[in-house]
Design a protein around this motif. Structure first.
Motif, short mmCIF file in Angstrom:
data_model
loop_
_atom_site.label_atom_id
_atom_site.label_comp_id
_atom_site.label_asym_id
_atom_site.label_seq_id
_atom_site.Cartn_x
_atom_site.Cartn_y
_atom_site.Cartn_z
N TYR A 36 0.83 -1.20 0.00
CA TYR A 36 0.00 0.00 0.00
C TYR A 36 0.87 1.25 0.00
N ALA A 37 1.90 1.28 0.86
CA ALA A 37 2.78 2.45 0.95
C ALA A 37 3.48 2.72 -0.38
N GLU A 38 3.78 1.67 -1.12
CA GLU A 38 4.42 1.82 -2.43
C GLU A 38 3.44 2.21 -3.53
N GLY A 39 2.14 2.22 -3.21
CA GLY A 39 1.14 2.56 -4.20
C GLY A 39 0.79 1.40 -5.13
N ARG A 40 1.17 0.20 -4.74
CA ARG A 40 0.91 -0.96 -5.59
C ARG A 40 -0.50 -1.49 -5.43
N ILE A 41 -1.12 -1.25 -4.28
CA ILE A 41 -2.50 -1.66 -4.05
C ILE A 41 -3.25 -0.53 -3.36
N SER A 42 -4.56 -0.56 -3.46
CA SER A 42 -5.41 0.45 -2.84
C SER A 42 -5.72 0.09 -1.39
N GLN A 43 -6.31 1.06 -0.68
CA GLN A 43 -6.76 0.77 0.68
C GLN A 43 -7.78 -0.35 0.69
N SER A 44 -8.71 -0.32 -0.24
CA SER A 44 -9.75 -1.35 -0.23
C SER A 44 -9.16 -2.73 -0.51
N LYS A 45 -8.17 -2.82 -1.42
CA LYS A 45 -7.54 -4.11 -1.70
C LYS A 45 -6.72 -4.57 -0.50
N ALA A 46 -6.01 -3.65 0.16
CA ALA A 46 -5.24 -4.00 1.36
C ALA A 46 -6.16 -4.54 2.45
N ALA A 47 -7.28 -3.85 2.66
CA ALA A 47 -8.24 -4.29 3.67
C ALA A 47 -8.79 -5.67 3.32
N GLU A 48 -9.10 -5.87 2.05
CA GLU A 48 -9.63 -7.17 1.60
C GLU A 48 -8.62 -8.29 1.84
N ILE A 49 -7.36 -8.08 1.47
CA ILE A 49 -6.33 -9.10 1.64
C ILE A 49 -6.17 -9.47 3.11
N LEU A 50 -6.22 -8.45 3.98
CA LEU A 50 -6.02 -8.69 5.41
C LEU A 50 -7.30 -9.10 6.13
N GLY A 51 -8.44 -9.04 5.44
CA GLY A 51 -9.71 -9.40 6.07
C GLY A 51 -10.13 -8.37 7.11
N LEU A 57 -8.15 -1.10 8.83
CA LEU A 57 -6.93 -0.91 8.04
C LEU A 57 -6.28 0.43 8.38
N LEU A 58 -7.08 1.47 8.51
CA LEU A 58 -6.52 2.78 8.88
C LEU A 58 -5.81 2.70 10.22
N GLY A 59 -6.36 1.95 11.15
CA GLY A 59 -5.70 1.73 12.44
C GLY A 59 -4.37 1.01 12.27
N GLU A 60 -4.33 0.03 11.38
CA GLU A 60 -3.08 -0.70 11.11
C GLU A 60 -2.05 0.22 10.46
N LEU A 61 -2.49 1.06 9.53
CA LEU A 61 -1.57 2.03 8.92
C LEU A 61 -1.01 2.97 9.97
N ARG A 63 -0.70 2.41 13.19
CA ARG A 63 0.19 1.64 14.06
C ARG A 63 1.56 1.47 13.43
N ARG A 64 1.59 1.33 12.12
CA ARG A 64 2.85 1.13 11.40
C ARG A 64 3.45 2.44 10.88
N ARG A 65 2.82 3.55 11.24
CA ARG A 65 3.30 4.89 10.87
C ARG A 65 3.39 5.08 9.36
N VAL A 66 2.36 4.59 8.67
CA VAL A 66 2.26 4.74 7.22
C VAL A 66 1.13 5.72 6.93
N PRO A 67 1.40 6.80 6.20
CA PRO A 67 0.34 7.76 5.90
C PRO A 67 -0.85 7.10 5.18
#
Length: 85
Positions: A36-51, A57-61, A63-67
């Motif tokens: 996601y940080a690299e712009g390779r996938i969208s927020q919705s795809k990241a959320a889908e992959i992680l379930g 997902l915003l909370g996970e971002l 937590r990991r200090r990713v804008p």
């Protein structure tokens, strides 16, 4: 669902103080957030992959200090121009 096996030294698990299942989830989350940080996938795809929900997902971002917003200043200007025209 496809599975990928990756070998890690047991020191990696003990360094993070996690068992194998927690470590596997950590690796998966780290990879997806990086994509996601690299712009390779969208927020919705990241959320889908992680379930996760988009909110989780915003909370996970956070937590990991990713804008959460992956737009540069020029892209934001273009968005604003579209809104004001």
């Amino acid at each position: 669902m496809p599975q990928i096996m990756v070998d890690f030294d047991s020191g990696a698990l003990s360094a993070l103080r996690q068992g194998p299942n927690e470590f596997a989830q950590e690796v998966k989350s780290a990879a997806v957030v990086q994509w996601y940080a690299e712009g390779r996938i969208s927020q919705s795809k990241a959320a889908e992959i992680l379930g996760l929900s988009r909110t989780d997902l915003l909370g996970e971002l956070y937590r990991r200090r990713v804008p959460a917003v992956q737009a540069d200043i020029e892209e934001l200007r273009e968005e604003l121009a579209c809104l004001t025209s």
